[in-house]
Design a protein around this motif. Structure first.
Motif, short mmCIF file in Angstrom:
data_model
loop_
_atom_site.label_atom_id
_atom_site.label_comp_id
_atom_site.label_asym_id
_atom_site.label_seq_id
_atom_site.Cartn_x
_atom_site.Cartn_y
_atom_site.Cartn_z
N ASP A 44 45.87 36.13 32.95
CA ASP A 44 47.16 35.47 32.79
C ASP A 44 47.11 34.09 33.45
O ASP A 44 46.74 33.97 34.63
CB ASP A 44 48.27 36.31 33.41
CG ASP A 44 49.64 35.70 33.19
OD1 ASP A 44 50.07 34.88 34.01
OD2 ASP A 44 50.26 36.04 32.15
N ALA A 45 47.48 33.06 32.71
CA ALA A 45 47.36 31.69 33.22
C ALA A 45 48.21 31.48 34.47
O ALA A 45 47.75 30.88 35.46
CB ALA A 45 47.77 30.70 32.13
N GLN A 46 49.45 31.97 34.46
CA GLN A 46 50.33 31.77 35.62
C GLN A 46 49.85 32.55 36.83
O GLN A 46 49.79 32.01 37.95
CB GLN A 46 51.76 32.18 35.27
CG GLN A 46 52.74 31.95 36.42
CD GLN A 46 54.17 32.29 36.04
OE1 GLN A 46 54.48 32.45 34.87
NE2 GLN A 46 55.04 32.41 37.04
N LEU A 47 49.49 33.82 36.64
CA LEU A 47 49.07 34.64 37.77
C LEU A 47 47.77 34.13 38.37
O LEU A 47 47.63 34.06 39.60
CB LEU A 47 48.91 36.10 37.32
CG LEU A 47 50.20 36.85 36.96
CD1 LEU A 47 49.88 38.28 36.55
CD2 LEU A 47 51.17 36.85 38.13
N SER A 48 46.79 33.81 37.53
CA SER A 48 45.52 33.32 38.08
C SER A 48 45.72 32.03 38.85
O SER A 48 45.04 31.77 39.85
CB SER A 48 44.49 33.13 36.95
OG SER A 48 44.99 32.27 35.95
N GLY A 49 46.67 31.21 38.41
CA GLY A 49 46.95 29.97 39.14
C GLY A 49 47.52 30.20 40.52
O GLY A 49 47.35 29.37 41.42
N GLU A 50 48.18 31.34 40.72
CA GLU A 50 48.83 31.60 42.01
C GLU A 50 47.84 31.94 43.12
O GLU A 50 48.10 31.67 44.29
CB GLU A 50 49.85 32.73 41.86
CG GLU A 50 51.07 32.33 41.04
CD GLU A 50 52.17 33.38 41.11
OE1 GLU A 50 52.33 34.00 42.17
OE2 GLU A 50 52.84 33.59 40.08
N TYR A 51 46.70 32.55 42.77
CA TYR A 51 45.76 32.92 43.83
C TYR A 51 44.42 32.18 43.72
O TYR A 51 43.61 32.22 44.64
CB TYR A 51 45.49 34.44 43.80
CG TYR A 51 44.72 34.91 42.59
CD1 TYR A 51 43.33 34.89 42.55
CD2 TYR A 51 45.39 35.37 41.46
CE1 TYR A 51 42.63 35.31 41.43
CE2 TYR A 51 44.71 35.81 40.34
CZ TYR A 51 43.33 35.77 40.32
OH TYR A 51 42.64 36.18 39.22
N TRP A 52 44.16 31.51 42.60
CA TRP A 52 42.84 30.90 42.37
C TRP A 52 42.87 29.39 42.55
O TRP A 52 41.85 28.76 42.80
CB TRP A 52 42.36 31.24 40.96
CG TRP A 52 40.88 31.20 40.76
CD1 TRP A 52 39.98 30.36 41.35
CD2 TRP A 52 40.10 32.06 39.92
NE1 TRP A 52 38.69 30.63 40.92
CE2 TRP A 52 38.75 31.67 40.04
CE3 TRP A 52 40.42 33.10 39.05
CZ2 TRP A 52 37.73 32.29 39.33
CZ3 TRP A 52 39.40 33.72 38.35
CH2 TRP A 52 38.07 33.32 38.49
N GLY A 53 44.05 28.79 42.41
CA GLY A 53 44.11 27.32 42.44
C GLY A 53 43.78 26.73 41.10
O GLY A 53 43.84 25.50 40.91
N HIS A 54 43.42 27.54 40.14
CA HIS A 54 43.17 27.16 38.75
C HIS A 54 43.78 28.24 37.85
O HIS A 54 43.86 29.41 38.25
CB HIS A 54 41.68 27.06 38.44
CG HIS A 54 41.02 25.82 38.97
ND1 HIS A 54 40.77 25.64 40.31
CD2 HIS A 54 40.58 24.70 38.34
CE1 HIS A 54 40.17 24.47 40.50
NE2 HIS A 54 40.05 23.87 39.31
N SER A 75 38.77 37.70 47.45
CA SER A 75 39.57 38.11 48.61
C SER A 75 41.02 37.70 48.40
O SER A 75 41.95 38.44 48.74
CB SER A 75 39.03 37.47 49.89
OG SER A 75 37.76 37.98 50.21
N ASN A 76 41.22 36.51 47.85
CA ASN A 76 42.58 36.05 47.57
C ASN A 76 43.23 36.90 46.47
O ASN A 76 44.42 37.22 46.54
CB ASN A 76 42.55 34.58 47.13
CG ASN A 76 43.66 33.77 47.78
OD1 ASN A 76 44.21 34.16 48.81
ND2 ASN A 76 43.99 32.64 47.18
N LEU A 77 42.45 37.28 45.46
CA LEU A 77 42.95 38.16 44.40
C LEU A 77 43.37 39.51 44.99
O LEU A 77 44.44 40.04 44.65
CB LEU A 77 41.87 38.36 43.35
CG LEU A 77 42.09 39.49 42.33
CD1 LEU A 77 43.34 39.22 41.51
CD2 LEU A 77 40.88 39.66 41.43
N LYS A 78 42.54 40.06 45.86
CA LYS A 78 42.85 41.35 46.48
C LYS A 78 44.16 41.27 47.28
O LYS A 78 45.03 42.13 47.16
CB LYS A 78 41.69 41.76 47.39
CG LYS A 78 41.92 43.06 48.16
CD LYS A 78 40.68 43.38 49.01
CE LYS A 78 40.94 44.55 49.94
NZ LYS A 78 41.10 45.82 49.21
N SER A 79 44.30 40.21 48.08
CA SER A 79 45.52 40.04 48.86
C SER A 79 46.72 39.88 47.93
O SER A 79 47.79 40.47 48.16
CB SER A 79 45.39 38.81 49.76
OG SER A 79 46.59 38.57 50.46
#
Length: 255
Positions: free
Chosen positions: A132-142, A234-238
């Motif tokens: 998901d573009a919005q969700l991945s942007g929240e923890y990945w920075g992209h 690690s950011n995804l897990k959190s």
């Protein structure tokens, strides 16, 4: 009339039994539980395979308290070698084998990075967070942007409003919610393409996420992703377990 050699050939004909022999060759004296853990197979099925190997005298067992230890017995294999291999031209066969190994090594000499993490979430939630573009942007920075259909392109776009893609590629495999495979390249050097595989395995209330980044162009690139992937995951897990990403971007610390 079946012979002992027939039993050995029958036992070796099954890839699972050959795998068990390989594992015992690596570490002799394993319990049923240890072998099952590495095999990912139910105890009953593994016991049946081990019974065939024991009947062919390819393994032997020893009791240690309540445990039964399994040991590789190479004698039948040696007998097959003496009867079926030694009478052929061994030097020529060895030379051909060496050529084959060198060819295989040449095909697989590009570095590969593998990372495994366990997340308290469903497979569907992990898949959504990755695609998901919005969700991945929240923890990945992209933001990961694509329709995620096989053959479609995908982009790893910055979330600063510029929509600049720092990574581009093609969707190779898309099996929601368990497996996603994409190519991975810098838009500036699209010929230097690597490959990333996300395997999501659900077990009860947790998942095991395995990320494999292969065909990396160089060892330097391997070292770079070796610090980057653990930070992102690690950011995804959190994010999935607590509802928010880590307070600081972990990849900044990694660099």
């Amino acid at each position: 009339m079946p012979t002992e050699t027939d039993a050995v050939f029958k036992a070796l004909a099954d890839p699972t039994r050959r795998y068990l022999l390989d594992r015992l060759h690596e570490q002799n004296g394993q319990t049923l539980g240890e072998l099952c853990e590495r095999l990912g197979m139910a105890r009953q099925s593994a016991t049946q395979h081990l019974g065939v190997l024991e009947a062919a005298n390819l393994i032997s067992t020893v009791r240690r308290g309540r445990e039964k230890l399994h040991y590789l017995n190479p004698v039948p294999l040696n007998e097959i070698q003496e009867r079926w291999i030694d009478k052929f031209e061994r030097p020529r066969l060895r030379a051909l084998s060496a050529v084959k190994r060198r060819a295989e090594d040449a095909m697989t000499d590009k570095p590969t990075f593998v990372y495994v993490t366990y997340i308290e979430a469903s497979a569907a939630k992990v898949w959504e967070a990755l695609t998901d573009a919005q969700l991945s942007g929240e923890y990945w920075g992209h933001s990961n942007v694509s329709d995620w259909k096989v053959g479609s392109g995908w982009e790893h776009q910055r979330t600063d409003g510029s929509a600049i893609a720092d990574v581009v590629g093609t969707v190779v495999v898309s099996n929601p919610p368990t497996r996603l495979v994409t190519t991975w390249a810098d838009p500036a050097t699209p010929e230097a393409t690597s490959r990333v595989t996300f395997d999501v395995q659900e077990y009860g209330e947790i998942v095991r996420l395995t990320v494999t980044h292969e065909d990396l162009p160089s060892q330097a690139e391997h070292d770079d992703v070796a610090s980057g992937w653990p930070a992102v995951l690690s950011n995804l897990k959190s994010f999935l377990e607590t509802g928010h990403a880590l307070p600081q971007a972990p990849w900044e610390m990694a660099h």
